[in-house]
Scaffold this motif. Structure first.
Motif, mmCIF file in Angstrom:
data_model
loop_
_atom_site.group_PDB
_atom_site.id
_atom_site.type_symbol
_atom_site.label_atom_id
_atom_site.label_comp_id
_atom_site.label_asym_id
_atom_site.label_seq_id
_atom_site.Cartn_x
_atom_site.Cartn_y
_atom_site.Cartn_z
ATOM 1 N N THR A 174 -28.727 19.002 -5.720
ATOM 2 C CA THR A 174 -29.547 18.020 -5.026
ATOM 3 C C THR A 174 -28.673 17.202 -4.086
ATOM 4 N N ARG A 175 -29.274 16.263 -3.389
ATOM 5 C CA ARG A 175 -28.536 15.413 -2.461
ATOM 6 C C ARG A 175 -28.877 13.949 -2.702
ATOM 7 N N ALA A 176 -27.938 13.089 -2.323
ATOM 8 C CA ALA A 176 -28.168 11.645 -2.379
ATOM 9 C C ALA A 176 -27.962 11.002 -1.019
ATOM 10 N N SER A 177 -27.760 11.813 0.001
ATOM 11 C CA SER A 177 -27.640 11.300 1.373
ATOM 12 C C SER A 177 -28.405 12.225 2.309
ATOM 13 N N PRO A 178 -28.704 11.778 3.526
ATOM 14 C CA PRO A 178 -29.595 12.534 4.411
ATOM 15 C C PRO A 178 -29.084 13.929 4.763
ATOM 16 N N PHE A 179 -30.052 14.820 4.996
ATOM 17 C CA PHE A 179 -29.771 16.168 5.493
ATOM 18 C C PHE A 179 -30.671 16.392 6.707
ATOM 19 N N PRO A 180 -30.269 15.870 7.882
ATOM 20 C CA PRO A 180 -31.149 15.834 9.063
ATOM 21 C C PRO A 180 -31.671 17.192 9.506
ATOM 22 N N ALA A 181 -30.964 18.274 9.235
ATOM 23 C CA ALA A 181 -31.410 19.593 9.687
ATOM 24 C C ALA A 181 -32.787 19.951 9.147
ATOM 25 N N PHE A 182 -33.163 19.387 8.013
ATOM 26 C CA PHE A 182 -34.465 19.722 7.444
ATOM 27 C C PHE A 182 -35.621 19.137 8.253
ATOM 28 N N ALA A 183 -35.372 18.131 9.056
ATOM 29 C CA ALA A 183 -36.437 17.611 9.921
ATOM 30 C C ALA A 183 -36.862 18.674 10.918
ATOM 31 N N THR A 184 -35.905 19.433 11.436
ATOM 32 C CA THR A 184 -36.214 20.515 12.371
ATOM 33 C C THR A 184 -36.983 21.627 11.675
ATOM 34 N N VAL A 185 -36.567 21.974 10.462
ATOM 35 C CA VAL A 185 -37.280 22.999 9.699
ATOM 36 C C VAL A 185 -38.711 22.555 9.429
ATOM 37 N N ALA A 186 -38.877 21.278 9.072
ATOM 38 C CA ALA A 186 -40.208 20.753 8.796
ATOM 39 C C ALA A 186 -41.106 20.867 10.021
ATOM 40 N N GLN A 187 -40.570 20.546 11.193
ATOM 41 C CA GLN A 187 -41.367 20.655 12.415
ATOM 42 C C GLN A 187 -41.752 22.107 12.675
ATOM 43 N N GLY A 188 -40.848 23.027 12.414
ATOM 44 C CA GLY A 188 -41.160 24.437 12.594
ATOM 45 C C GLY A 188 -42.257 24.916 11.661
ATOM 46 N N LEU A 189 -42.262 24.401 10.432
ATOM 47 C CA LEU A 189 -43.336 24.755 9.508
ATOM 48 C C LEU A 189 -44.671 24.214 9.999
ATOM 49 N N ARG A 223 -47.709 24.936 3.980
ATOM 50 C CA ARG A 223 -46.623 24.574 4.897
ATOM 51 C C ARG A 223 -46.600 23.087 5.222
ATOM 52 N N THR A 224 -47.772 22.462 5.229
ATOM 53 C CA THR A 224 -47.801 21.029 5.525
ATOM 54 C C THR A 224 -47.137 20.233 4.414
ATOM 55 N N ARG A 225 -47.479 20.549 3.161
ATOM 56 C CA ARG A 225 -46.881 19.836 2.033
ATOM 57 C C ARG A 225 -45.373 20.107 1.969
ATOM 58 N N TRP A 226 -44.998 21.343 2.211
ATOM 59 C CA TRP A 226 -43.586 21.709 2.215
ATOM 60 C C TRP A 226 -42.844 20.928 3.289
ATOM 61 N N ALA A 227 -43.439 20.859 4.472
ATOM 62 C CA ALA A 227 -42.825 20.102 5.564
ATOM 63 C C ALA A 227 -42.690 18.627 5.205
ATOM 64 N N ASP A 228 -43.702 18.069 4.569
ATOM 65 C CA ASP A 228 -43.628 16.667 4.158
ATOM 66 C C ASP A 228 -42.430 16.432 3.237
ATOM 67 N N ALA A 229 -42.232 17.338 2.268
ATOM 68 C CA ALA A 229 -41.127 17.184 1.333
ATOM 69 C C ALA A 229 -39.776 17.355 2.028
ATOM 70 N N LEU A 230 -39.681 18.313 2.949
ATOM 71 C CA LEU A 230 -38.424 18.516 3.666
ATOM 72 C C LEU A 230 -38.074 17.305 4.518
ATOM 73 N N GLU A 231 -39.069 16.672 5.112
ATOM 74 C CA GLU A 231 -38.807 15.451 5.879
ATOM 75 C C GLU A 231 -38.272 14.347 4.976
ATOM 76 N N MET A 232 -38.762 14.280 3.752
ATOM 77 C CA MET A 232 -38.240 13.294 2.809
ATOM 78 C C MET A 232 -36.770 13.560 2.507
ATOM 79 N N ILE A 233 -36.435 14.836 2.286
ATOM 80 C CA ILE A 233 -35.044 15.192 2.015
ATOM 81 C C ILE A 233 -34.161 14.859 3.213
#
Length: 259
Positions: free
Chosen positions: A125-140, A179-189
């Motif tokens: 898991t992570r305790a600090s941001p992983f900005p790359a997932f915002a791009t993945v979320a948008q793609g989803l 994909r919407t729910r998945w994207a929401d979670a990835l944006e949180m990460i």
């Protein structure tokens, strides 16, 4: 609540949020929080591996599995859902285990409801941001992302070639994921940032990294272990991100205190 149980039920943990709960075994209670876009099935290999040695409880988080129709909520709300489940099962405190996105919820439970956690295990898991997932979320969201793209990060070519192996099963889960729910979670990460607060976690904590994890990289997991006062850390050699599915016996041994 020391008796042996083996039940699957549907419960309401908050208004409008009904979810599947798997409750199995007896004795010391371990509550398992899954990652995204998965559900309770992602923990079944570990549940089987610890069978007869503890009681395991897992449930589908908002937006996942049986609760796909419920929007994903913020981490504090997700932490409250865990507490609601403990209240419903009359469990004063538990060993809380979180993998990936579920590990971030587990951190919030330990920080916001410390009296409900007697031991914590944070896996890949992570305790600090992983900005790359915002791009993945948008793609989803816009349909440009391949939902199975993660498979090449999570599995070896040999595992991907197995027609009925774990990789094939996970691929079917990804294709079916909302994909919407998945994207929401990835944006949180992508923005999650609790590292500076982890010193407030006082319970014994297992920090488990996978050597070949490209997101919860071992170096970052080491930072988590350093931040938590009572943490012990372990790196699983040759492992990738989905260790509960790929290395369940090793995870079971860690949770049972045998490693």
């Amino acid at each position: 609540m020391d008796g042996t149980t083996q039940a699957e039920s549907t419960v309401e943990l908050a208004p409008g949020y009904r979810t599947r709960v798997l409750d199995r075994g007896g004795g010391r209670v371990v509550v398992l929080l899954h990652g995204t876009p998965f559900d309770v099935r992602a923990w079944l290999p570990v549940v089987r591996a610890v069978d007869g040695r503890c009681r395991t409880v897992c449930f589908d988080a908002r937006g996942h599995g049986s609760a796909t129709d419920v929007p994903v909520a913020g981490y504090s709300r997700l932490a409250d859902d865990v507490v609601a489940l403990l209240d419903r099962l009359d469990l004063p405190d538990v060993h809380l285990v979180g993998h990936s996105w579920g590990g971030q919820t587990a951190q919030r439970v330990a920080l916001e409801h410390p009296e409900r956690v007697n031991r914590l295990s944070l896996i890949c898991t992570r305790a600090s941001p992983f900005p790359a997932f915002a791009t993945v979320a948008q793609g989803l969201r816009d349909g440009t992302a391949d939902p199975e793209a993660s498979l090449s990060r999570w599995f070896t070519p040999e595992e991907l070639a197995e027609p009925h192996g774990v990789a094939a099963t996970v691929g079917s889960w990804l294709r079916a994921a909302d994909r919407t729910r998945w994207a929401d979670a990835l944006e949180m990460i992508s923005t999650f940032d609790d590292l500076a607060q982890l010193a407030g976690i006082a319970v014994p904590t297992d920090v488990v990294a996978a050597e070949d994890d490209g997101v919860a990289v071992p170096e970052h997991m080491a930072q988590i272990a350093e931040a938590v006062p009572a943490a012990s850390s372990r790196v699983l050699e040759g492992a990738r991100h989905l260790v509960p599915l790929q290395r369940p016996d090793e995870i079971a041994d860690i949770l049972l205190g045998r490693r």
